[in-house]
Design a protein around this motif. Structure first.
Motif, mmCIF file in Angstrom:
data_model
loop_
_atom_site.group_PDB
_atom_site.id
_atom_site.type_symbol
_atom_site.label_atom_id
_atom_site.label_comp_id
_atom_site.label_asym_id
_atom_site.label_seq_id
_atom_site.Cartn_x
_atom_site.Cartn_y
_atom_site.Cartn_z
ATOM 1 N N ARG A 333 0.831 -1.211 0.000
ATOM 2 C CA ARG A 333 0.000 0.000 0.000
ATOM 3 C C ARG A 333 0.860 1.253 0.000
ATOM 4 O O ARG A 333 0.637 2.171 -0.805
ATOM 5 C CB ARG A 333 -0.921 0.001 1.214
ATOM 6 C CG ARG A 333 -1.870 1.192 1.258
ATOM 7 C CD ARG A 333 -2.683 1.219 2.528
ATOM 8 N NE ARG A 333 -1.841 1.396 3.714
ATOM 9 C CZ ARG A 333 -2.319 1.693 4.908
ATOM 10 N NH1 ARG A 333 -3.613 1.831 5.104
ATOM 11 N NH2 ARG A 333 -1.507 1.831 5.935
ATOM 12 N N LEU A 334 1.859 1.304 0.888
ATOM 13 C CA LEU A 334 2.738 2.478 0.935
ATOM 14 C C LEU A 334 3.514 2.628 -0.361
ATOM 15 O O LEU A 334 3.688 3.741 -0.875
ATOM 16 C CB LEU A 334 3.694 2.366 2.113
ATOM 17 C CG LEU A 334 3.080 2.514 3.507
ATOM 18 C CD1 LEU A 334 4.117 2.239 4.584
ATOM 19 C CD2 LEU A 334 2.490 3.909 3.683
ATOM 20 N N GLY A 335 3.984 1.498 -0.912
ATOM 21 C CA GLY A 335 4.726 1.576 -2.164
ATOM 22 C C GLY A 335 3.864 2.032 -3.324
ATOM 23 O O GLY A 335 4.304 2.832 -4.158
ATOM 24 N N ALA A 336 2.623 1.556 -3.381
ATOM 25 C CA ALA A 336 1.733 1.941 -4.478
ATOM 26 C C ALA A 336 1.355 3.418 -4.392
ATOM 27 O O ALA A 336 1.359 4.134 -5.404
ATOM 28 C CB ALA A 336 0.480 1.067 -4.453
ATOM 29 N N ILE A 337 1.011 3.884 -3.187
ATOM 30 C CA ILE A 337 0.663 5.304 -3.026
ATOM 31 C C ILE A 337 1.833 6.191 -3.426
ATOM 32 O O ILE A 337 1.677 7.168 -4.177
ATOM 33 C CB ILE A 337 0.244 5.588 -1.573
ATOM 34 C CG1 ILE A 337 -1.067 4.866 -1.245
ATOM 35 C CG2 ILE A 337 0.083 7.095 -1.340
ATOM 36 C CD1 ILE A 337 -1.465 4.966 0.218
ATOM 37 N N SER A 338 3.015 5.859 -2.941
ATOM 38 C CA SER A 338 4.190 6.674 -3.246
ATOM 39 C C SER A 338 4.540 6.608 -4.727
ATOM 40 O O SER A 338 4.925 7.627 -5.328
ATOM 41 C CB SER A 338 5.387 6.195 -2.413
ATOM 42 O OG SER A 338 5.101 6.234 -1.036
ATOM 43 N N ALA A 339 4.409 5.433 -5.339
ATOM 44 C CA ALA A 339 4.737 5.298 -6.759
ATOM 45 C C ALA A 339 3.781 6.119 -7.625
ATOM 46 O O ALA A 339 4.219 6.818 -8.555
ATOM 47 C CB ALA A 339 4.688 3.829 -7.168
ATOM 48 N N VAL A 340 2.487 6.066 -7.316
ATOM 49 C CA VAL A 340 1.509 6.822 -8.111
ATOM 50 C C VAL A 340 1.745 8.327 -7.967
ATOM 51 O O VAL A 340 1.808 9.062 -8.964
ATOM 52 C CB VAL A 340 0.076 6.450 -7.687
ATOM 53 C CG1 VAL A 340 -0.932 7.393 -8.327
ATOM 54 C CG2 VAL A 340 -0.232 5.007 -8.067
ATOM 55 N N LEU A 341 1.894 8.789 -6.720
ATOM 56 C CA LEU A 341 2.136 10.221 -6.520
ATOM 57 C C LEU A 341 3.456 10.649 -7.142
ATOM 58 O O LEU A 341 3.541 11.717 -7.765
ATOM 59 C CB LEU A 341 2.135 10.533 -5.019
ATOM 60 C CG LEU A 341 0.789 10.424 -4.305
ATOM 61 C CD1 LEU A 341 0.954 10.694 -2.815
ATOM 62 C CD2 LEU A 341 -0.212 11.410 -4.905
ATOM 63 N N GLY A 342 4.492 9.838 -6.981
ATOM 64 C CA GLY A 342 5.785 10.187 -7.548
ATOM 65 C C GLY A 342 5.747 10.285 -9.056
ATOM 66 O O GLY A 342 6.322 11.208 -9.642
ATOM 67 N N VAL A 343 5.055 9.348 -9.705
ATOM 68 C CA VAL A 343 4.968 9.358 -11.162
ATOM 69 C C VAL A 343 4.153 10.555 -11.651
ATOM 70 O O VAL A 343 4.528 11.221 -12.634
ATOM 71 C CB VAL A 343 4.362 8.037 -11.660
ATOM 72 C CG1 VAL A 343 3.933 8.158 -13.114
ATOM 73 C CG2 VAL A 343 5.364 6.916 -11.500
ATOM 74 N N VAL A 344 3.056 10.854 -10.973
ATOM 75 C CA VAL A 344 2.233 12.005 -11.377
ATOM 76 C C VAL A 344 3.027 13.302 -11.265
ATOM 77 O O VAL A 344 3.040 14.136 -12.187
ATOM 78 C CB VAL A 344 0.952 12.069 -10.522
ATOM 79 C CG1 VAL A 344 0.218 13.385 -10.756
ATOM 80 C CG2 VAL A 344 0.034 10.894 -10.863
ATOM 81 N N ILE A 345 3.713 13.494 -10.146
ATOM 82 C CA ILE A 345 4.508 14.715 -9.965
ATOM 83 C C ILE A 345 5.647 14.765 -10.974
ATOM 84 O O ILE A 345 5.947 15.830 -11.547
ATOM 85 C CB ILE A 345 5.033 14.791 -8.522
ATOM 86 C CG1 ILE A 345 3.877 14.910 -7.540
ATOM 87 C CG2 ILE A 345 5.976 15.981 -8.360
ATOM 88 C CD1 ILE A 345 4.299 14.836 -6.090
ATOM 89 N N ALA A 346 6.291 13.625 -11.220
ATOM 90 C CA ALA A 346 7.376 13.600 -12.199
ATOM 91 C C ALA A 346 6.875 13.936 -13.597
ATOM 92 O O ALA A 346 7.545 14.659 -14.358
ATOM 93 C CB ALA A 346 8.045 12.226 -12.192
ATOM 94 N N LEU A 347 5.691 13.444 -13.962
ATOM 95 C CA LEU A 347 5.112 13.784 -15.267
ATOM 96 C C LEU A 347 4.835 15.271 -15.378
ATOM 97 O O LEU A 347 5.137 15.905 -16.406
ATOM 98 C CB LEU A 347 3.818 12.988 -15.473
ATOM 99 C CG LEU A 347 3.943 11.595 -16.091
ATOM 100 C CD1 LEU A 347 2.596 10.893 -16.064
ATOM 101 C CD2 LEU A 347 4.459 11.697 -17.516
ATOM 102 N N LEU A 348 4.262 15.851 -14.322
ATOM 103 C CA LEU A 348 3.959 17.284 -14.355
ATOM 104 C C LEU A 348 5.241 18.113 -14.467
ATOM 105 O O LEU A 348 5.304 19.081 -15.230
ATOM 106 C CB LEU A 348 3.170 17.672 -13.103
ATOM 107 C CG LEU A 348 1.769 17.060 -12.979
ATOM 108 C CD1 LEU A 348 1.136 17.463 -11.650
ATOM 109 C CD2 LEU A 348 0.894 17.512 -14.135
#
Length: 533
Positions: A333-348
């Protein structure tokens, strides 16, 4: 739209900078008590922290430079049996966290371990058969066995086909093999080796699991000791400042080495003749090359996994399988939340940088890229310190609950620590998209969202997936931030492995440790496939 983008960039900059800024701001609380604490630390623990960390770094630097360069030169310049296998197998130690290797060797080699027990029974001897594993020397061996792939990867990329052609030219000029290695190949890889050593040293200084388990007085372990044992957040922040200064110096060294590496590659000109071949080894030389490549894999991956499998199989029936499922779910759960947020911010961030690299965007991207160099101990102190200030100023505030009682605090620390990983992967994907596609889409009337969803996204999906995978695996293995910032009753695989090992329950620590190794194999497989292509 532009104002909204600037506001988001400023908010992101604050989120990333706050931990480091809070650590530096601790010096503003200078008073007689702080001065007394600093003098006491300078007279007692600081020399030990500095000498131990320095000695450990020197040993690790020499070890990873020697092992990584030798392995890279072997698979790049020579042809011998098993070379194709070693090309990717030398990456396997990246899948094993250093603290897992420490647990494995301790369980097998300690006084009550199977090896010494068998030797005492076979020889009829008494007492210790081997020196104590849990010391600075043992920690250096653990770090070298797990961190040499940093040097191996960069040195292998620096040598590539160029070194083969240059060594062939030197051979035609009459240079013997020893001279070709020392005066052609090794100088060509020197900037890459320096960059890899700097990365390995940053990981060494950021480590908490090995230092704490082995009882080594490093800066990272000292920060936690000052915060938890001494209950002095100012002392912890000041130690974190010193560690941050050292890591900043290593980061500058790594950047300088990378710049020299790019310059040397750019200056080499076109590739040489296609007739240049790898040097074929046979007999004793081939056996020596196999040994050079096999020993690091054996020490950094094969033996730790086998050592962990032994207690796992012995205690199979009594292992806490039900709790293991809960620990795995918390980690995922922690890895998935962090991965999704990290990827979204990196894309932006990557999309904003591609549209127009103004000063604010460049600064935020640079700050996000620096987060990976900040040790987890510094991030933890930087997050908890302002929480304490807020709590003192407003005792009724719920800030402490939101940072330490929910996943907000630990995910925040993960994003600061691993945003650079996601950003680098997404930027590498953007680098392969021609700017002419953006111009054509704009001429056809596509807006920013349409450009991102209709043009960029189909071409970025593989890079985004790789970014999410890398962040996910890093979060699964992260120990320092998780240990202090996780919410109550949400232990992860890394935390329970550390707690079991600390309580000398190494049989129970084997299960979560091997799970972390299996997860760590995913990016290694991805990286090896990329290198083969």
């Amino acid at each position: 739209m532009r104002r909204l983008q600037d506001a988001l960039l400023l908010a992101l900059a604050v989120v990333i900078v706050l931990p480091v800024a809070a650590v530096l701001a601790s010096w503003l609380q200078w008073d007689a008590r702080s001065a007394g604490i600093l003098r006491e630390m300078a007279a007692t623990v600081l020399p030990a922290y500095a000498l131990t960390s320095l000695g450990l770094c020197l040993a690790v630097a020499a070890g990873v430079a020697l092992v990584g360069t030798a392995c890279a030169a072997a698979v790049t310049l020579f042809d011998f049996p098993g070379r194709r296998l070693f090309e990717w197998a030398l990456l396997l130690p990246l899948a094993v966290p250093a603290y897992v290797v420490a647990y494995a060797y301790t369980d097998f080699l300690q006084f009550s371990g199977p090896l010494q027990s068998w030797l005492r029974a076979a020889l009829g001897a008494e007492g210790r058969m081997f020196p104590e594993v849990r010391n600075a020397g043992g920690a250096a061996v653990v770090f070298v066995a797990t961190l040499y792939p940093y040097v191996y990867l960069l040195a292998r990329a620096a040598l590539g086909d160029r070194a083969v052609h240059l060594m062939e030219a030197a051979r035609l000029l009459g240079a013997p093999l020893r001279e070709r290695l020392l005066r052609v190949a090794i100088p060509l890889a020197r900037p890459a080796v320096a960059a890899g050593v700097a990365l390995a040293l940053m990981e060494t200084l950021a480590d908490f699991g090995v230092a704490s388990y082995f009882g080594i007085q490093t800066f990272s372990a000292g920060i936690y000791k000052a915060w938890l044992a001494m209950d002095d957040r100012i002392a912890a922040a000041q130690l974190a400042t010193l560690l941050l200064a050292v890591v900043t110096g290593l980061l500058l060294l790594e950047h300088r080495a990378q710049q020299r590496l790019r310059f040397s590659v750019a200056r080499q000109g076109p590739a040489g003749s296609a007739e240049a071949q790898l040097i074929v080894l046979a007999g004793g030389r081939a056996a020596a090359a196999v040994a050079v490549c096999a020993l690091p894999i054996l020490l950094g991956f094969v033996l730790p996994v086998l050592f962990m499998l032994r207690p796992l199989l012995a205690d199979w029936a009594v292992l806490p399988w039900r709790r293991f499922l809960d620990w795995t779910l918390h980690s995922v759960r922690l890895g998935a939340i962090s991965a999704v947020l990290g990827v979204v911010i990196a894309l932006l961030l990557a999309a904003a940088l591609r549209r127009g690299a103004d000063l604010l965007t460049r600064v935020v991207v640079r700050l996000a890229g620096l987060g990976y160099a900040v040790p987890g101990a510094v991030i933890v102190v930087g997050l908890l310190l302002p929480v304490g200030w807020v709590q003192q100023a407003a005792p009724q505030s719920t800030t402490v609950f939101w940072v330490t009682g929910t996943v907000l605090g630990v995910v925040w620390a993960y994003l600061v620590r691993f945003m650079a990983v996601a950003l680098q992967a997404v930027q590498s994907g953007y680098a392969r998209i021609p700017a002419s596609l953006d111009d054509s889409a704009r001429m056809l009337g596509a807006g920013r969202l349409r450009l991102l969803s209709g043009v960029h996204w189909p071409l970025l999906r593989r890079s985004v997936a790789a970014a999410g995978l890398l962040v996910f695996v890093d979060v699964m293995k992260e120990l320092p931030a998780t240990l202090l910032l996780r919410p109550f009753n949400t232990d992860t695989l890394a935390v329970v492995a550390y707690n079991f090992a600390r309580d000398e329950r190494l049989g129970e620590a084997a299960l979560p440790s091997l799970a972390l190794v299996l997860v760590g194999l995913l990016p290694v497989i991805l990286l090896s496939r990329t290198l083969r292509r």
